[in-house]
Write an enzyme that holds these catalytic residues in place. Structure first.
Site, PDB file in Angstrom:
ATOM      1  N   TYR A 158      -3.156   5.359   8.696  1.00 30.21           N
ATOM      2  CA  TYR A 158      -2.568   4.031   8.459  1.00 30.21           C
ATOM      3  C   TYR A 158      -1.389   3.900   9.417  1.00 30.21           C
ATOM      4  CZ  TYR A 158      -1.517  -0.102   5.555  1.00 30.21           C
ATOM      5  OH  TYR A 158      -1.312  -1.386   5.084  1.00 30.21           O
ATOM      6  N   TYR A 206       0.847  -1.196   0.000  1.00 26.38           N
ATOM      7  CA  TYR A 206       0.000   0.000   0.000  1.00 26.38           C
ATOM      8  C   TYR A 206       0.877   1.239   0.000  1.00 26.38           C
ATOM      9  CZ  TYR A 206      -3.751   3.191   1.352  1.00 26.38           C
ATOM     10  OH  TYR A 206      -4.646   4.223   1.393  1.00 26.38           O
TER      11      TYR A 206
HETATM   12  P1  NAI Z   1      -8.445  -9.415   3.941  1.00 23.66           P
HETATM   13  O1  NAI Z   1      -9.086  -9.265   5.267  1.00 23.66           O
HETATM   14  O2  NAI Z   1      -9.212 -10.072   2.860  1.00 23.66           O
HETATM   15  O3  NAI Z   1      -7.058 -10.167   4.030  1.00 23.66           O
HETATM   16  C1  NAI Z   1      -6.191 -10.157   5.122  1.00 23.66           C
HETATM   17  C2  NAI Z   1      -6.067 -11.590   5.583  1.00 23.66           C
HETATM   18  O4  NAI Z   1      -4.953 -11.732   6.455  1.00 23.66           O
HETATM   19  C3  NAI Z   1      -7.281 -12.089   6.360  1.00 23.66           C
HETATM   20  O5  NAI Z   1      -7.796 -13.238   5.723  1.00 23.66           O
HETATM   21  C4  NAI Z   1      -6.705 -12.436   7.724  1.00 23.66           C
HETATM   22  O6  NAI Z   1      -7.349 -13.542   8.290  1.00 23.66           O
HETATM   23  C5  NAI Z   1      -5.272 -12.756   7.350  1.00 23.66           C
HETATM   24  N1  NAI Z   1      -4.303 -12.733   8.453  1.00 23.66           N
HETATM   25  C6  NAI Z   1      -4.113 -11.774   9.387  1.00 23.66           C
HETATM   26  N2  NAI Z   1      -3.122 -12.135  10.222  1.00 23.66           N
HETATM   27  C7  NAI Z   1      -2.665 -13.336   9.798  1.00 23.66           C
HETATM   28  C8  NAI Z   1      -1.660 -14.236  10.255  1.00 23.66           C
HETATM   29  N3  NAI Z   1      -0.907 -13.955  11.331  1.00 23.66           N
HETATM   30  N4  NAI Z   1      -1.465 -15.397   9.596  1.00 23.66           N
HETATM   31  C9  NAI Z   1      -2.216 -15.699   8.519  1.00 23.66           C
HETATM   32  N5  NAI Z   1      -3.185 -14.892   8.038  1.00 23.66           N
HETATM   33  C10 NAI Z   1      -3.407 -13.724   8.673  1.00 23.66           C
HETATM   34  O7  NAI Z   1      -8.017  -7.922   3.522  1.00 23.66           O
HETATM   35  P2  NAI Z   1      -7.259  -7.311   2.267  1.00 23.66           P
HETATM   36  O8  NAI Z   1      -7.448  -5.848   2.403  1.00 23.66           O
HETATM   37  O9  NAI Z   1      -7.671  -7.955   1.021  1.00 23.66           O
HETATM   38  O10 NAI Z   1      -5.728  -7.616   2.567  1.00 23.66           O
HETATM   39  C11 NAI Z   1      -4.889  -8.396   1.735  1.00 23.66           C
HETATM   40  C12 NAI Z   1      -3.588  -7.650   1.483  1.00 23.66           C
HETATM   41  O11 NAI Z   1      -3.864  -6.515   0.682  1.00 23.66           O
HETATM   42  C13 NAI Z   1      -2.898  -7.128   2.736  1.00 23.66           C
HETATM   43  O12 NAI Z   1      -1.508  -7.263   2.607  1.00 23.66           O
HETATM   44  C14 NAI Z   1      -3.271  -5.661   2.715  1.00 23.66           C
HETATM   45  O13 NAI Z   1      -2.368  -4.853   3.444  1.00 23.66           O
HETATM   46  C15 NAI Z   1      -3.206  -5.399   1.234  1.00 23.66           C
HETATM   47  N6  NAI Z   1      -3.813  -4.152   0.773  1.00 23.66           N
HETATM   48  C16 NAI Z   1      -5.131  -3.878   1.043  1.00 23.66           C
HETATM   49  C17 NAI Z   1      -5.700  -2.694   0.627  1.00 23.66           C
HETATM   50  C18 NAI Z   1      -7.145  -2.384   0.917  1.00 23.66           C
HETATM   51  O14 NAI Z   1      -7.574  -1.241   0.753  1.00 23.66           O
HETATM   52  N7  NAI Z   1      -7.941  -3.358   1.323  1.00 23.66           N
HETATM   53  C19 NAI Z   1      -4.917  -1.674  -0.115  1.00 23.66           C
HETATM   54  C20 NAI Z   1      -3.552  -2.082  -0.388  1.00 23.66           C
HETATM   55  C21 NAI Z   1      -3.039  -3.264   0.061  1.00 23.66           C
END
Ligand code: NAI
Length: 286
Positions: free
Chosen positions: A182, A172
């Site tokens: 953030y 991000y």
């Molecule tokens: P999401 O909630 O779908 O995905 C995050 C996942 O990480 C969840 O399934 C959660 O259970 C898992 N998680 C957390 N701690 C964990 C651990 N210790 N071990 C294994 N799994 C763990 O949310 P999202 O937003 O799709 O996130 C996916 C990636 O995208 C992340 O790296 C996030 O920072 C990145 N991202 C998201 C943006 C947004 O606006 N949603 C923007 C830019 C990047």
């Protein structure tokens, strides 16, 4: 044979991990998923009950199959690292073999090798706090869950990744420009992830002919993003100010990820690719 992908960080059908899984499945890959242990039960139950059937739909009319779901907590590398209170926690006690090393051993036993590794997870317990108010523990926890988790996954998977394979993570723009809100060291964690992308691209390239890239994604109302608290504002801001004034759909990130891990991107490694409707290029809010 088709390619096999392991996607870490899927626990519902809203996030980027799910969209990437779908794009890879649509391209013919076999899908293995790593799901955070505390979220495992509800994810498996919802999947079984058909709650995600609509969002499993692929362009050819079939439903995405997830070949296997592995419980995973990417904060722990091997069983020795797991503290007693976590071991005995009832959300963890029901599952087994969920440290990074054990998951990779299981995948190796089950399938022998993979071609694609996707890291789509992040966690920062103090994300709502400004960096100036973040504790040492909170900062280190953000780095551990959001940055080192990737080093660890790639390190352990590399020996069973087929040469020519590829890996990708999600980052991000808060890593390079200040995004108030953030916090908790999450901006630092993303900066580390992007720097590591370059170093790991070199090391994994030389060692295993594996490419390493990261996608800097625009805002999406995922479960993780909603927990941060200002995602609706970011989506509105992006809509108002990005060169492309449209909603950013998760599948646009999924498609870019599918490209980056495919042979179409065979000379692309060590890069940060923006999939954000172009917002990162703007110097002035409009
Ligand atoms: P999401 O909630 O779908 O995905 C995050 C996942 O990480 C969840 O399934 C959660 O259970 C898992 N998680 C957390 N701690 C964990 C651990 N210790 N071990 C294994 N799994 C763990 O949310 P999202 O937003 O799709 O996130 C996916 C990636 O995208 C992340 O790296 C996030 O920072 C990145 N991202 C998201 C943006 C947004 O606006 N949603 C923007 C830019 C990047």
């Amino acid at each position: 044979r088709g390619k096999r992908a392991f996607i870490a960080g899927v626990a519902d059908d809203n996030g980027y991990g799910w969209a990437i899984a779908k794009a890879l499945a649509a391209a013919g890959a076999e899908i293995l998923v790593g799901t955070w242990v505390p979220a495992l039960n509800i994810f498996e139950t919802s999947l079984k009950r058909g709650k995600f059937d609509q969002s499993r739909l692929l362009p050819d009319g079939s439903l995405m199959e997830i070949t296997k779901i592995y419980p995973l907590d990417a904060v722990y590398d091997s069983p020795e690292d797991v503290p007693e209170d976590v071991k005995s926690n009832k959300r963890y006690a029901g599952a087994s073999n969920w440290t990074v090393k054990e998951v990779v051993d299981s995948v190796k036993n089950d399938y022998g090798s993979i071609d694609i590794l996707v890291h789509s997870l992040a966690n920062g317990p103090e994300v709502a706090k400004p960096l100036l108010e973040t504790s040492r523990n909170g900062y280190l926890a953000a780095i551990s869950a959001s940055s080192y988790s990737y080093v660890s996954l790639l390190r352990h998977f590399l020996p069973i990744m087929n040469p020519g394979g590829a890996s990708i993570s999600l980052t991000y723009i808060a890593s390079e420009r200040t995004i108030p809100g953030y916090g908790g060291g999450m901006s630092s964690a993303k900066a580390a992830l992007e720097s590591d992308t370059r170093v790991l691209a070199f090391e994994a390239g030389r060692k295993g002919k594996i490419r390493v890239n990261t996608i800097s994604a625009g805002p999406l109302g995922s479960r993780a993003a909603k927990a941060i608290g200002f995602i609706e504002k970011m989506i509105e801001y992006s809509y108002a100010n990005a060169p492309l004034q449209k909603e950013l759909r998760a599948d646009e990130v999924g498609n870019a990820a599918a490209f980056l891990v495919s042979p179409l991107a065979s000379a692309v490694t060590g890069t940060v690719v923006y999939v954000d409707n172009g917002l990162n290029t703007m110097g002035l809010a409009t």
